[in-house]
Design a protein around this motif. Structure first.
Motif: not given
Length: 247
Positions: A96-108
């Motif tokens: 749950x939390x790691x998917x959101x972390x990675x999604x944000x990182x990919x955008x950045x």
């Protein structure tokens, strides 16, 4: 639910938010332009001009501020409502939390890499010339730390606004000690020594060494320091995050 599908779902949520897209694309370019213009006469153009200095430091500033995007991706009210079904799905809390972390990182990673390539080859900002890949790796590593920080503060405080308010304090300290807006050496030797606690200081120092001295001696240590900071944040996330508190 498939982990990749959840990441894709979170990434699409970010892309659909025009404020987040503008904050990570147009805003950094504007800041670089404004800071470079305002301080145009303050730097020796024969070595490093104001656009070169703030091109690098403002990308570093924007990378750590990706933490704000991470908190929005994680706990913005509309996002939380849309993700309720994930909470009750048979997935681990790490997903749950790691998917959101990675999604944000990919955008950045996508946004900042494009900005740096455009900056060097169209705006003639010095991001290292043929060594630009190393600078991009440094920025992307710091982006990952920013995502970890944002996610960690959300996990601790369970609220986007509260997380952002408190998170700004350590980030501001890191930015000031890191020399993002002015060389920290100008504040005295004592502050210069203390500045080593700032991951931004490590990134800034490493970037300018690579760009102007072709010195890669602290590249690997810097990446390792950033990764250690990031891992600590992820561990704290895992300890403090409870799915039922996310709803």
């Amino acid at each position: 639910m498939n982990f990749i599908k959840i990441i894709k779902f979170d990434f699409i949520n970010i892309v659909r938010n025009p404020t987040l897209i503008i904050a990570n694309t147009i805003v950094p370019i504007i800041i670089i332009g404004v800071m470079g213009f305002v301080t145009k006469g303050s730097y020796n153009a024969s070595t490093v001009d104001s656009y070169d200095y703030y091109g690098v430091t403002m990308m570093i500033f924007t990378a750590i501020m990706l933490a704000m995007t991470a908190t929005n991706t994680f706990m913005e009210e509309k996002v939380k409502k849309g993700n309720t079904r994930i909470i009750y799905a048979p997935v681990s809390k790490t997903t749950i939390y790691f998917s959101k972390l990675l999604a944000t990182y990919i955008l950045g990673t996508i946004c900042f890499s494009i900005i740096m390539l455009l900056g060097q080859y169209l705006m003639h900002i010095n991001f290292g010339g043929k060594n630009i890949l190393y600078i991009m790796l440094l920025i992307n590593a710091l982006s990952f730390l920013g995502c970890c920080l944002g996610t960690m503060f959300c996990s601790i405080f369970k609220n986007e606004q509260l997380a952002n308010s408190i998170m700004q304090i350590p980030i501001l300290i890191f930015i000031l000690l890191g020399g993002s807006f002015f060389p920290v050496e100008g504040l005295g030797k004592a502050i210069a020594k203390i500045s080593v606690i700032s991951p931004i200081k490590w990134i800034t120092e490493c970037a300018f060494r690579i760009i102007y001295d072709k010195d890669f001696s602290i590249f690997i240590p810097t990446i390792c320091v950033i990764l250690v900071f990031s891992i600590v944040c992820i561990i704290i996330c895992h300890i403090t995050f409870e799915p039922e508190e996310y709803v």
